[in-house]
Design a protein around this motif. Structure first.
Motif, PDB file in Angstrom:
ATOM      1  N   LEU A 126       0.875  -1.171   0.000  1.00 44.99           N
ATOM      2  CA  LEU A 126       0.000   0.000   0.000  1.00 44.99           C
ATOM      3  C   LEU A 126       0.909   1.216   0.000  1.00 44.99           C
ATOM      4  CD1 LEU A 126      -3.236   0.664   1.938  1.00 44.99           C
ATOM      5  CD2 LEU A 126      -1.424   2.368   1.973  1.00 44.99           C
ATOM      6  N   SER A 127       0.763   2.056  -1.024  1.00 42.47           N
ATOM      7  CA  SER A 127       1.604   3.248  -1.143  1.00 42.47           C
ATOM      8  C   SER A 127       0.742   4.489  -1.030  1.00 42.47           C
ATOM      9  CB  SER A 127       2.310   3.289  -2.496  1.00 42.47           C
ATOM     10  OG  SER A 127       2.949   2.067  -2.742  1.00 42.47           O
ATOM     11  N   GLU A 129       0.102   8.569  -1.257  1.00 49.50           N
ATOM     12  CA  GLU A 129       0.566   9.684  -2.087  1.00 49.50           C
ATOM     13  C   GLU A 129       1.545  10.568  -1.318  1.00 49.50           C
ATOM     14  OE1 GLU A 129      -2.243   9.354  -0.593  1.00 49.50           O
ATOM     15  OE2 GLU A 129      -2.570  11.232   0.494  1.00 49.50           O
ATOM     16  N   GLU A 130       1.574  10.413   0.018  1.00 49.06           N
ATOM     17  CA  GLU A 130       2.489  11.238   0.818  1.00 49.06           C
ATOM     18  C   GLU A 130       3.901  10.643   0.870  1.00 49.06           C
ATOM     19  OE1 GLU A 130       0.356  11.460   4.485  1.00 49.06           O
ATOM     20  OE2 GLU A 130      -1.062  12.927   3.698  1.00 49.06           O
ATOM     21  N   GLY A 131       4.090   9.479   0.271  1.00 47.88           N
ATOM     22  CA  GLY A 131       5.452   8.981   0.135  1.00 47.88           C
ATOM     23  C   GLY A 131       5.798   7.720   0.900  1.00 47.88           C
ATOM     24  N   TRP A 132       5.016   7.339   1.920  1.00 42.35           N
ATOM     25  CA  TRP A 132       5.347   6.136   2.675  1.00 42.35           C
ATOM     26  C   TRP A 132       4.570   4.942   2.116  1.00 42.35           C
ATOM     27  CZ3 TRP A 132       0.827   4.372   4.674  1.00 42.35           C
ATOM     28  CH2 TRP A 132      -0.174   5.316   4.865  1.00 42.35           C
ATOM     29  N   SER A 133       5.008   3.753   2.503  1.00 42.68           N
ATOM     30  CA  SER A 133       4.309   2.553   2.043  1.00 42.68           C
ATOM     31  C   SER A 133       4.558   1.410   3.012  1.00 42.68           C
ATOM     32  CB  SER A 133       4.808   2.160   0.653  1.00 42.68           C
ATOM     33  OG  SER A 133       6.162   1.762   0.733  1.00 42.68           O
ATOM     34  N   TYR A 134       3.750   0.391   2.916  1.00 40.44           N
ATOM     35  CA  TYR A 134       4.015  -0.837   3.679  1.00 40.44           C
ATOM     36  C   TYR A 134       3.473  -2.030   2.904  1.00 40.44           C
ATOM     37  CZ  TYR A 134      -0.872  -0.802   5.395  1.00 40.44           C
ATOM     38  OH  TYR A 134      -2.250  -0.824   5.472  1.00 40.44           O
ATOM     39  N   ILE A 135       4.015  -3.201   3.255  1.00 47.65           N
ATOM     40  CA  ILE A 135       3.590  -4.438   2.600  1.00 47.65           C
ATOM     41  C   ILE A 135       2.809  -5.264   3.608  1.00 47.65           C
ATOM     42  CG2 ILE A 135       4.429  -6.624   1.610  1.00 47.65           C
ATOM     43  CD1 ILE A 135       6.947  -4.999   0.693  1.00 47.65           C
ATOM     44  N   ALA A 136       1.668  -5.809   3.186  1.00 49.08           N
ATOM     45  CA  ALA A 136       0.885  -6.682   4.066  1.00 49.08           C
ATOM     46  C   ALA A 136       0.170  -7.725   3.228  1.00 49.08           C
ATOM     47  CB  ALA A 136      -0.129  -5.867   4.875  1.00 49.08           C
TER      48      ALA A 136
END
Ligand SMILES: Nc1nc2c(c(=O)[nH]1)N[C@H]1C(S)=C(S)[C@@H](COP(=O)(O)O)O[C@H]1N2
Ligand SMILES: [Mo]
Length: 250
Positions: A126-127, A129-136
C-alpha cells in the motif's frame, strides 16, 4: 500513474500539442478519465489511457511472506463517533456492505457473509501519495465476485464505494476494468488476523494497482453506476475533491 510519472512523459518530449493529440485518441477509444478536462486534464488522460492500453490486465507486484512490513502504518484515526464505537464493541456483527446501483440483484453482506464467500489472499504494497508505504497480506472477497453475483447492468461504467457518512463521507471510484481485476479485493483480514480498525476494519477496499487513497477503509457501500455526477461533488472521489487524480495507477 503519479504526477511524477506524468512529468516523465512530458520530460520524454511529449509537448502540450502532443498531449492534446493523445487526449483526442483517448477520447476515440473511450479512455478519458472523469477528471480528463481542466488544467491537468491532458496529463491525467494520457496516464490513464497509456495504462489501460499498455498494461490492462497487468497485476500489482506480489511479495513473499518474509517481506511483510513489521510495523505497518495506520494512517489517520478510526471513526470516533458513537455509532462506530458501538459497532466495534459488538465485533461488527451488524456491519453491512451493500452492493447496489446498476445491478440486477442488489445485496447486503454481513462480515460473516463475506467470510463465507470464496476468499483470496495477496501480499501487496500500500503506497500513500504522501510517500510512505508498507507491505501486508490482505484476505477477502474479489470485488468481481460480488459484482458477478449482483449482475452488472449493461451501460455501467464505474464502481463507487464509500465508508459510512461517519468518517466525513470518504469515497472513491474505479472503472469496471479495475473493479473486475482479480487483485481488487473487499478485504476483511490483514496478515492472517481480522482487519484492525486502524487499517480500516472491519472491511476495506483494496485496490493494489492504485495509490493508497483508492483503498477506502470502513467500507459500507458499493454502487455500480454509469455516471459519477450523483456522488459527493460529482468527481468520483473525495481525494479528487482534495486535488488528487482520479486515476492513480502505480
Ligand atoms: N475511510 C477512509 N479510507 C481511507 C483513508 C481515510 O482517511 N478514511 N485514507 C486513505 C489513504 S490517503 C491511505 S494512504 C490509506 C492508508 O491506509 P492505512 O491506514 O492502512 O495505512 O487509506 C485510504 N483509505
Ligand atoms: Mo494516502
Amino acid at each position: 500513474m503519479s504526477e511524477l510519472s506524468r512529468r516523465k512523459w512530458i520530460g520524454a518530449g511529449i509537448t502540450a500539442g502532443g498531449l492534446a493529440v493523445a487526449a483526442k485518441l483517448a477520447d476515440r477509444y473511450g479512455l478519458v478519465p472523469p477528471d480528463g478536462s481542466g488544467i491537468y486534464g491532458p496529463g491525467a488522460t494520457l496516464s490513464y489511457a497509456a495504462h489501460r492500453l499498455i498494461t490492462s490486465g497487468a497485476s500489482a507486484r506480489e511479495f513473499r511472506r518474509e517481506q511483510i512490513s513489521k510495523t505497518p502504518y495506520p494512517n489517520g484515526k478510526p471513526p470516533m463517533d458513537d455509532r462506530f464505537k458501538g459497532e466495534e464493541a459488538t465485533g461488527f456483527v451488524n456491519w453491512q456492505v451493500t452492493v447496489g446501483g446498476m445491478v440486477e440483484r442488489p445485496a447486503s453482506y454481513s462480515l460473516g457473509d463475506l467470510k463465507a464467500l470464496a476468499l483470496r489472499s495477496q501480499t501487496t504494497q500500500l503506497s500513500c501519495e504522501e510517500g510512505w508505504s508498507y507491505i501486508a497480506e490482505w484476505t477477502g472477497v474479489p470485488l468481481g465476485l460480488l459484482l458477478e453475483k449482483a449482475g452488472v447492468n449493461s451501460g455501467a461504467k464505474f464502481v463507487v464505494y464509500s465508508s459510512p457518512a461517519i468518517q466525513r463521507g470518504r469515497y472513491d471510484s474505479i472503472d469496471l476494468d479495475e473493479a473486475l481485476h482479480p487483485q481488487t479485493l473487499v478485504t476483511y483480514a490483514m496478515n492472517g488476523k481480522d482487519l484492525p480498525v486502524g487499517h480500516g476494519g472491519p472491511v476495506r477496499m483494496r485496490v493494489p494497482r492504485q495509490i493508497g487513497y483508492k483503498s477506502i477503509k470502513f467500507l459500507s457501500t458499493i454502487t455500480v453506476t454509469d455516471s459519477l455526477k450523483g456522488f459527493g461533488k460529482g468527481l468520483g472521489s473525495s481525494a479528487v475533491e482534495a486535488g488528487y487524480q482520479w486515476y492513480a495507477g502505480i
